[in-house]
Scaffold this motif. Structure first.
Motif, PDB file in Angstrom:
ATOM      1  N   ASP A  97       0.811  -1.217   0.000  1.00  0.00           N
ATOM      2  CA  ASP A  97       0.000   0.000   0.000  1.00  0.00           C
ATOM      3  C   ASP A  97       0.847   1.271   0.000  1.00  0.00           C
ATOM      4  N   TRP A  98       2.132   1.155  -0.287  1.00  0.00           N
ATOM      5  CA  TRP A  98       3.003   2.338  -0.314  1.00  0.00           C
ATOM      6  C   TRP A  98       2.702   3.199  -1.527  1.00  0.00           C
ATOM      7  N   MET A  99       2.803   4.520  -1.359  1.00  0.00           N
ATOM      8  CA  MET A  99       2.568   5.432  -2.470  1.00  0.00           C
ATOM      9  C   MET A  99       3.914   5.948  -2.996  1.00  0.00           C
ATOM     10  N   GLY A 100       4.080   5.958  -4.302  1.00  0.00           N
ATOM     11  CA  GLY A 100       5.262   6.548  -4.919  1.00  0.00           C
ATOM     12  C   GLY A 100       6.451   5.604  -4.987  1.00  0.00           C
ATOM     13  N   HIS A 101       7.525   6.099  -5.601  1.00  0.00           N
ATOM     14  CA  HIS A 101       8.734   5.301  -5.798  1.00  0.00           C
ATOM     15  C   HIS A 101       9.888   6.007  -5.107  1.00  0.00           C
ATOM     16  N   PRO A 102      10.357   5.490  -3.961  1.00  0.00           N
ATOM     17  CA  PRO A 102      11.218   6.252  -3.050  1.00  0.00           C
ATOM     18  C   PRO A 102      12.589   6.655  -3.590  1.00  0.00           C
ATOM     19  N   LEU A 103      13.146   5.984  -4.583  1.00  0.00           N
ATOM     20  CA  LEU A 103      14.485   6.374  -5.029  1.00  0.00           C
ATOM     21  C   LEU A 103      14.466   7.360  -6.200  1.00  0.00           C
ATOM     22  N   ARG A 104      13.277   7.861  -6.541  1.00  0.00           N
ATOM     23  CA  ARG A 104      13.212   8.960  -7.512  1.00  0.00           C
ATOM     24  C   ARG A 104      13.812  10.212  -6.885  1.00  0.00           C
TER      25      ARG A 104
END
Lengths: 164, 158
Positions: free
Chosen positions: B135-142
């Protein structure tokens, strides 16, 4: 107040309070939930091994939260793990204790700023009894933390009515 | 017979006249058109003089200039030669053809790259998050990622 501070009446009879015996029994058999999260777990395993032998304090690793008295949160708590930790803590029978071991579970440790997925302290999801500093803490520090917890248990009262 | 990256590039150019290919001299690597990558990959794996039978690593990179890169490191245990292949896509439409069915190693690696960088691998049979919670939102290493204030009621920033 220690158990043997009370006087000896006869050769093999000890006079003491019920609470003293109960607390002494509890603090000498703090069964631990056996799980580790990161490098702190390696130090926890070292504390279980023959050099430090945490079992002489009555700490026995148990595979089920139902059989545990103390949860040693040893390592980095990710947000994904935080929900599981909370669930496991809720499954433990009361009275239950939490030892937060190492910088990561105390406050996020080296991930405090850029760790997008790290919980900044396990006390954000469960109540913590003893914090052990270090990165990772040596087994001696874990034993010290354990003895602090034992001290806490020794001074508790299970029979006395709790203040409302 | 081991081949140099330049020789492999020339071999690919001859084999795929319809595919846009580039050669980067600085770090010897071949830049392939993202949506034609799978056919090239199959050729790299199966051609007798190439035989890239092992995908050593597949990673995702955010260049920070509006481009995402999917990088493959290939190795041939038969010919003892190595090759780096890149697919460069725009951050607005990050679609790269999946090579999950060419090298099985690519399965989890592509899922990781999708999870953390947000490259969409077209044709992947099970493109789910692998590290972050579902359920995580977004892509953290962007590069432009911002940490959420709360996750499931838990405060995230320090």
């Amino acid at each position: 107040m220690g158990l043997l501070d009370k006087k000896f009446e006869n050769s093999n009879i000890i006079i003491t309070s019920l609470e003293g015996v109960m607390n002494w029994a509890r603090l000498c058999s703090l069964w631990q939930m056996s799980f580790g999260l990161a490098c702190c777990a390696i130090e926890m395993m070292a504390a279980s091994a023959s050099h430090f032998d945490i079992m002489r304090f009555g700490v026995i690793p148990r595979p089920s939260p139902r059989q545990c008295d103390v949860m040693i949160v040893a390592g980095t708590v990710t947000l994904k793990m935080a929900t599981r930790i909370k669930r496991l803590y809720e499954q433990m029978a009361e009275p239950r204790y939490v030892l937060s071991m190492g910088s990561c579970s105390n406050c996020g440790g080296p991930y405090w700023n850029y760790g997008y997925h790290v919980l900044k302290g396990v006390d954000r999801v469960i109540p913590v009894d003893v914090y052990i500093p270090g990165c990772p803490p040596r087994p001696e520090a874990l034993l010290e933390g354990l003895m602090k917890l034992q001290e806490k248990v020794r001074n508790e009262s299970l029979v006395k009515e709790k203040a409302a | 017979m081991a081949k140099e990256p330049k020789e492999i590039y020339e071999r690919l150019q001859a084999a795929f006249p319809g595919v846009s290919l580039e050669f980067d001299e600085t770090v010897p690597c071949i830049i392939v058109e993202p949506m034609k990558w799978k056919t090239v990959a199959l050729f790299l794996r199966d051609a007798d003089d190439l035989k890239f039978d092992s995908l050593m690593c597949l990673s995702g990179v955010d260049n920070g200039d509006g481009n995402l890169v999917s990088v493959c490191h290939l190795d041939s245990m038969v010919h003892r030669h190595k090759l780096t292949v890149k697919c460069i896509v725009s951050v607005d439409d990050p679609k790269v053809e999946s090579v999950e069915q060419v090298w099985r190693t690519a399965d989890w690696h592509e899922r990781e790259s999708y999870d953390l960088i947000g490259i969409e691998y077209v044709g992947h049979r099970d493109l789910r998050r692998i590290l972050m919670p579902d359920d995580w939102m977004g892509h953290p290493l962007r590069k432009d990622y911002e940490v959420p204030e709360f996750y499931n009621g838990i405060k995230v920033p320090y």
